[in-house]
Design a protein around this motif. Structure first.
Motif, PDB file in Angstrom:
ATOM      1  N   LEU A 152      41.790  26.860  40.927  1.00 20.60           N
ATOM      2  CA  LEU A 152      42.999  26.115  40.632  1.00 20.60           C
ATOM      3  C   LEU A 152      42.571  24.911  39.804  1.00 20.60           C
ATOM      4  CD1 LEU A 152      45.915  25.441  43.042  1.00 20.60           C
ATOM      5  CD2 LEU A 152      45.212  23.737  41.417  1.00 20.60           C
ATOM      6  N   ASP A 153      43.019  24.900  38.576  1.00 22.52           N
ATOM      7  CA  ASP A 153      42.609  23.861  37.629  1.00 22.52           C
ATOM      8  C   ASP A 153      43.817  22.951  37.393  1.00 22.52           C
ATOM      9  OD1 ASP A 153      41.047  22.560  35.662  1.00 22.52           O
ATOM     10  OD2 ASP A 153      41.658  23.957  34.110  1.00 22.52           O
ATOM     11  N   THR A 154      44.600  23.193  36.352  1.00 17.72           N
ATOM     12  CA  THR A 154      45.819  22.388  36.191  1.00 17.72           C
ATOM     13  C   THR A 154      46.862  22.772  37.239  1.00 17.72           C
ATOM     14  OG1 THR A 154      46.923  23.943  34.700  1.00 17.72           O
ATOM     15  CG2 THR A 154      45.460  22.291  33.691  1.00 17.72           C
ATOM     16  N   LYS A 163      39.751  22.342  41.396  1.00 15.94           N
ATOM     17  CA  LYS A 163      39.431  21.116  40.638  1.00 15.94           C
ATOM     18  C   LYS A 163      40.592  20.164  40.860  1.00 15.94           C
ATOM     19  CE  LYS A 163      37.123  23.320  36.726  1.00 15.94           C
ATOM     20  NZ  LYS A 163      37.198  23.486  35.251  1.00 15.94           N
ATOM     21  N   ARG A 164      40.605  19.561  42.029  1.00 16.27           N
ATOM     22  CA  ARG A 164      41.766  18.767  42.435  1.00 16.27           C
ATOM     23  C   ARG A 164      42.062  17.642  41.436  1.00 16.27           C
ATOM     24  NH1 ARG A 164      44.048  16.419  47.727  1.00 16.27           N
ATOM     25  NH2 ARG A 164      42.738  17.740  48.998  1.00 16.27           N
ATOM     26  N   CYS A 165      40.988  17.070  40.867  1.00 12.13           N
ATOM     27  CA  CYS A 165      41.187  15.926  39.964  1.00 12.13           C
ATOM     28  C   CYS A 165      41.897  16.331  38.674  1.00 12.13           C
ATOM     29  CB  CYS A 165      39.855  15.256  39.646  1.00 12.13           C
ATOM     30  SG  CYS A 165      38.694  16.367  38.843  1.00 12.13           S
ATOM     31  N   ARG A 166      41.991  17.611  38.380  1.00 13.68           N
ATOM     32  CA  ARG A 166      42.666  18.054  37.151  1.00 13.68           C
ATOM     33  C   ARG A 166      44.062  18.617  37.399  1.00 13.68           C
ATOM     34  NH1 ARG A 166      40.714  19.502  32.216  1.00 13.68           N
ATOM     35  NH2 ARG A 166      41.741  21.517  32.458  1.00 13.68           N
ATOM     36  N   THR A 167      44.424  18.740  38.660  1.00 14.26           N
ATOM     37  CA  THR A 167      45.687  19.419  38.964  1.00 14.26           C
ATOM     38  C   THR A 167      46.875  18.562  38.546  1.00 14.26           C
ATOM     39  OG1 THR A 167      44.616  20.613  40.728  1.00 14.26           O
ATOM     40  CG2 THR A 167      47.001  20.538  40.795  1.00 14.26           C
ATOM     41  N   ARG A 197      48.947  25.275  36.792  1.00 10.58           N
ATOM     42  CA  ARG A 197      50.103  25.901  36.128  1.00 10.58           C
ATOM     43  C   ARG A 197      50.203  27.389  36.453  1.00 10.58           C
ATOM     44  NH1 ARG A 197      52.366  22.277  33.119  1.00 10.58           N
ATOM     45  NH2 ARG A 197      51.094  20.514  32.454  1.00 10.58           N
ATOM     46  N   THR A 198      49.060  28.068  36.487  1.00  2.45           N
ATOM     47  CA  THR A 198      49.075  29.508  36.744  1.00  2.45           C
ATOM     48  C   THR A 198      49.671  29.796  38.118  1.00  2.45           C
ATOM     49  OG1 THR A 198      47.068  29.717  35.411  1.00  2.45           O
ATOM     50  CG2 THR A 198      47.644  31.585  36.811  1.00  2.45           C
ATOM     51  N   LEU A 199      49.103  29.153  39.145  1.00  2.00           N
ATOM     52  CA  LEU A 199      49.573  29.451  40.497  1.00  2.00           C
ATOM     53  C   LEU A 199      51.023  29.016  40.690  1.00  2.00           C
ATOM     54  CD1 LEU A 199      46.800  28.941  43.177  1.00  2.00           C
ATOM     55  CD2 LEU A 199      47.688  31.025  42.159  1.00  2.00           C
ATOM     56  N   ALA A 200      51.393  27.885  40.125  1.00  2.00           N
ATOM     57  CA  ALA A 200      52.768  27.416  40.282  1.00  2.00           C
ATOM     58  C   ALA A 200      53.745  28.427  39.666  1.00  2.00           C
ATOM     59  CB  ALA A 200      52.934  26.040  39.643  1.00  2.00           C
ATOM     60  N   ALA A 201      53.417  28.942  38.485  1.00  2.00           N
ATOM     61  CA  ALA A 201      54.296  29.919  37.837  1.00  2.00           C
ATOM     62  C   ALA A 201      54.375  31.192  38.671  1.00  2.00           C
ATOM     63  CB  ALA A 201      53.780  30.233  36.430  1.00  2.00           C
ATOM     64  N   HIS A 219      49.638  22.538  46.369  1.00  2.00           N
ATOM     65  CA  HIS A 219      48.505  22.295  47.261  1.00  2.00           C
ATOM     66  C   HIS A 219      48.125  23.645  47.853  1.00  2.00           C
ATOM     67  CE1 HIS A 219      45.976  20.806  50.395  1.00  2.00           C
ATOM     68  NE2 HIS A 219      46.143  19.567  50.013  1.00  2.00           N
ATOM     69  N   PRO A 220      46.977  24.230  47.459  1.00  2.00           N
ATOM     70  CA  PRO A 220      46.639  25.559  47.962  1.00  2.00           C
ATOM     71  C   PRO A 220      46.464  25.541  49.484  1.00  2.00           C
ATOM     72  CG  PRO A 220      44.795  24.618  46.750  1.00  2.00           C
ATOM     73  CD  PRO A 220      45.940  23.681  46.580  1.00  2.00           C
ATOM     74  N   ASP A 221      46.876  26.619  50.130  1.00  2.00           N
ATOM     75  CA  ASP A 221      46.800  26.678  51.591  1.00  2.00           C
ATOM     76  C   ASP A 221      45.372  26.903  52.080  1.00  2.00           C
ATOM     77  OD1 ASP A 221      49.772  26.683  52.340  1.00  2.00           O
ATOM     78  OD2 ASP A 221      49.654  28.208  50.776  1.00  2.00           O
ATOM     79  N   TYR A 222      44.586  27.628  51.298  1.00  2.80           N
ATOM     80  CA  TYR A 222      43.200  27.929  51.682  1.00  2.80           C
ATOM     81  C   TYR A 222      42.307  27.647  50.478  1.00  2.80           C
ATOM     82  CZ  TYR A 222      45.990  30.489  55.052  1.00  2.80           C
ATOM     83  OH  TYR A 222      46.933  30.820  55.986  1.00  2.80           O
ATOM     84  N   VAL A 223      41.242  26.880  50.704  1.00 10.33           N
ATOM     85  CA  VAL A 223      40.368  26.461  49.601  1.00 10.33           C
ATOM     86  C   VAL A 223      38.913  26.706  49.985  1.00 10.33           C
ATOM     87  CG1 VAL A 223      39.624  24.508  48.169  1.00 10.33           C
ATOM     88  CG2 VAL A 223      42.007  24.647  48.933  1.00 10.33           C
ATOM     89  N   GLY A 224      38.187  27.424  49.123  1.00 14.76           N
ATOM     90  CA  GLY A 224      36.754  27.615  49.358  1.00 14.76           C
ATOM     91  C   GLY A 224      36.005  26.310  49.183  1.00 14.76           C
ATOM     92  N   PHE A 225      36.074  25.748  47.993  1.00 17.82           N
ATOM     93  CA  PHE A 225      35.351  24.514  47.673  1.00 17.82           C
ATOM     94  C   PHE A 225      36.179  23.663  46.721  1.00 17.82           C
ATOM     95  CE2 PHE A 225      32.336  27.954  48.223  1.00 17.82           C
ATOM     96  CZ  PHE A 225      31.449  27.433  49.158  1.00 17.82           C
TER      97      PHE A 225
END
Ligand code: IMP
Ligand code: MG
Length: 184
Positions: free
Chosen positions: A103-105, A132-136, A107-111, A141-147
């Protein structure tokens, strides 16, 4: 155009990825037990993440795939999205777990989440191996995050740089000439 000279430095090891998969699978198993589950992978980047997580879920689930490509340069300038949902199974009344590599900006997941909600699922949750939380830029807010990772360009474990490096079993950082992020 040839790729500019660059090197790849390990960031997240195979063992760290395996531990993250175990943790994420346990979190999903804890949360999504009541309704029928659809695991929905975003191609191409989530290929390894989907395959690894599925094998650890230990509960019945349906698999779906959705392909998203964006008009981007080799190093992902945000652009407009093309979504191919031809292979999206019926998800009405089901819990959907949407998996992406990074998850970067956002936009993909939101769409995609918007698109899925139009199909009347019981719920939609998102899991990403990297954030990459600083770029979002969008409110997601993703429910599950690896790193969570800093603003670095990464490859491997499904992630590519100009079509290459998806095969790496670990995650590495791309350093471009004169732009080393490790100081080496
Ligand atoms: P978003 O819509 O900006 O969140 O973009 C997510 C997509 O951009 C991911 O699915 C990747 O395909 C790509 N992407 C973003 N950051 C990286 C990176 O560091 N390495 C490789 N691909 C990336
Ligand atoms: Mg992707």
């Amino acid at each position: 155009m040839p790729m500019p000279h660059h090197t790849v430095h390990p960031l997240i090891s195979i063992a760290e990825i395996e531990a993250a998969i175990d943790r994420l699978a346990a979190e999903v198993r804890r949360d999504l037990t009541v309704r029928p589950l659809t695991v929905l992978g975003v191609l191409n980047g989530s290929l390894m993440f989907v395959a690894d997580l599925m094998r650890k879920l230990n509960q019945p689930h349906q698999l779906g795939l959705i392909q998203v490509s964006s008009y981007r340069g080799p190093v992902t300038q945000p652009g407009s999205l093309r979504i191919n949902s031809e292979f999206l199974p019926a998800i009405a009344g089901r819990d959907v777990l949407l998996l992406d590599d990074i998850l970067d900006t956002g936009r993909t997941l939101a769409a995609l989440v918007n698109l899925l909600h139009q199909q009347s699922p019981a719920s939609v949750r998102t899991a990403v191996m990297l954030w990459k939380r600083c770029r979002t830029e969008v409110d997601i807010h993703p429910d599950y995050v690896g790193f969570e990772i800093p603003d670095q360009f990464v490859v491997g474990y499904g992630l590519d740089y100009d079509g290459d490096y998806r095969h790496l079993p670990y995650i590495g950082v791309v350093n471009f000439d004169g732009a080393s992020t490790t100081g080496t």
